[in-house]
Scaffold this active site. Structure first.
Site, PDB file in Angstrom:
ATOM      1  N   CYS A 138      -8.407   1.836   9.467  1.00 10.25           N
ATOM      2  CA  CYS A 138      -8.659   1.195   8.173  1.00 10.25           C
ATOM      3  C   CYS A 138     -10.131   1.316   7.781  1.00 10.25           C
ATOM      4  CB  CYS A 138      -8.249  -0.274   8.240  1.00 10.25           C
ATOM      5  SG  CYS A 138      -8.618  -1.174   6.723  1.00 10.25           S
ATOM      6  N   CYS A 141     -11.583  -1.858   6.073  1.00 12.69           N
ATOM      7  CA  CYS A 141     -11.862  -2.961   7.003  1.00 12.69           C
ATOM      8  C   CYS A 141     -13.104  -2.661   7.855  1.00 12.69           C
ATOM      9  CB  CYS A 141     -10.701  -3.196   7.965  1.00 12.69           C
ATOM     10  SG  CYS A 141      -9.076  -2.999   7.260  1.00 12.69           S
ATOM     11  N   ASP A 142     -13.233  -1.428   8.326  1.00 11.91           N
ATOM     12  CA  ASP A 142     -14.227  -1.146   9.370  1.00 11.91           C
ATOM     13  C   ASP A 142     -15.387  -0.252   8.935  1.00 11.91           C
ATOM     14  OD1 ASP A 142     -12.626  -2.606  11.094  1.00 11.91           O
ATOM     15  OD2 ASP A 142     -11.464  -0.853  11.699  1.00 11.91           O
TER      16      ASP A 142
END
Ligand code: NAP
Length: 311
Positions: A138, A141-142
């Site tokens: 992701c 997200c990261d």
């Protein structure tokens, strides 16, 4: 199930992505008692998409978070109930569908499955060990953890290309590793990725192993044409090698294809009366937000007709 509370609804929807939220909007507006069960965030994969450019009505694009929030608010407006639980099993008691979560069990007459897909694992040594320590599925997200880093993205489809383009905001250097010498993704994403000064390509190559200590340090990459194996230094490995449907909990209840996608007719009806499937988890030509939304509306209407005819 002994000692477990059982609530009964006319319609239960499993999964709160765009298909499920649209189905819920339609069934609750049709005044059918509706429960939507979602295991994580409402919006599904939209929540991990930075900018959505191909959903009509937003000429400037819309962030995944914003579109998720708008769809959730609209779906809840007409009385749909929601719970955050994970469904582990669906079974049949005659015409009644029993939906079991870790915490509870719910019963319904019509069930709409909208569980989508999850990212396929590459299945190489180091992938599991370094998940969350340099291995990610992701970018939204990261990505921010990889500011000024040297990273790789594996895959050649829309996910790999769009996520790689997003990651150029953070990474110092980014290499897309693809097993062939032609990309699968949509032309406009191909053009953008090929034109990006930050993106390099490693063609005809597969990742064989992910190495590191407390975090990822390098990968072993094999050239499938020459057989040559080399170690490539990297701090992050983003894997986008396709999707697998989240339908395990329905095995034996409805017909699926060999990959686990649910088979339906064009009205989203499955092989079992009163069970419908929408969005990415069903076998279909195009998996997009726009097609999931269409499925959601169709399935809600089909569920309404099913309930009317049953009475
Ligand atoms: P995908 O289209 O199935 O692409 C997967 C990619 O991973 C392919 O390039 C494939 O290579 C490669 N791959 C598969 N298994 C591999 C393995 N074991 N080792 C190395 N490479 C492997 O999956 P996706 O990109 O996640 O997209 C899924 C669906 O979502 C598509 O319908 C896509 O259009 C849609 N999507 C749309 C958007 C958008 O419109 N903005 C964004 C994301 C996703 P080959 O090409 O050789 O098969």
């Amino acid at each position: 199930m002994k000692g477990v509370k059982t609530e009964v609804y006319e319609v239960i929807i499993i999964g709160g992505g765009p298909g499920g939220l649209t189905a819920g909007l339609y069934t609750s507006r049709a005044r059918l008692s509706t429960l939507l069960i979602e295991s994580a965030l409402f919006g599904g994969q939209m929540t991990t998409t930075e900018l959505i450019e191909n959903y009509p009505g937003f000429p400037q694009g819309v962030t995944g978070d914003e579109l998720s929030r708008l769809m959730e608010d609209q779906a809840k407006k007409f009385g749909m109930k929601t719970v955050t639980q994970e469904v582990v099993k669906v079974s049949l008691e005659g015409a009644v569908k029993v939906v079991q979560t870790y915490e509870s069990a719910y019963r319904c007459e019509a069930l709409i499955v909208s569980t989508g897909t999850e990212y396929r694992k590459l299945g190489v040594p180091g992938e599991k060990e370094f998940a969350g320590k340099g291995v990610s599925y992701c970018a939204t997200c990261d990505g921010a953890f990889f500011r000024d880093s040297q990273i790789v993205v594996v895959g050649g489809g829309d996910s790999a290309l769009t996520e790689a383009l997003f990651l150029t905001k953070f990474a110092r250097e980014l290499t897309i590793i693809h097993r062939r010498d032609a990309l699968r993704g949509t032309k406009i994403y191909q053009e953008r990725a090929l034109a990006s000064p930050k993106i390099k390509f490693l063609w005809n190559s597969i990742v064989q192993e992910i190495n590191g200590d407390s975090t990822v340090r390098s990968i072993n990459v094999k050239n499938v044409k020459t057989g040559e194996i080399k170690e490539v230094e990297t701090e992050g490995v983003f894997l986008f090698v396709g999707l697998v449907p989240r339908t395990q909990f329905l095995k034996g209840v409805v017909q699926m294809d060999e990959a686990g996608y649910i088979l339906t007719n064009e009205d989203c009806e499955t092989s079992t009366k009163g069970i419908l499937a929408v969005g990415d988890c069903r076998k279909k030509l195009l998996r997009q937000i726009a097609t999931a939304v269409g499925d959601g509306a169709t399935a809600a209407f089909a569920a309404e007709k099913f309930l009317e005819l049953k009475e």
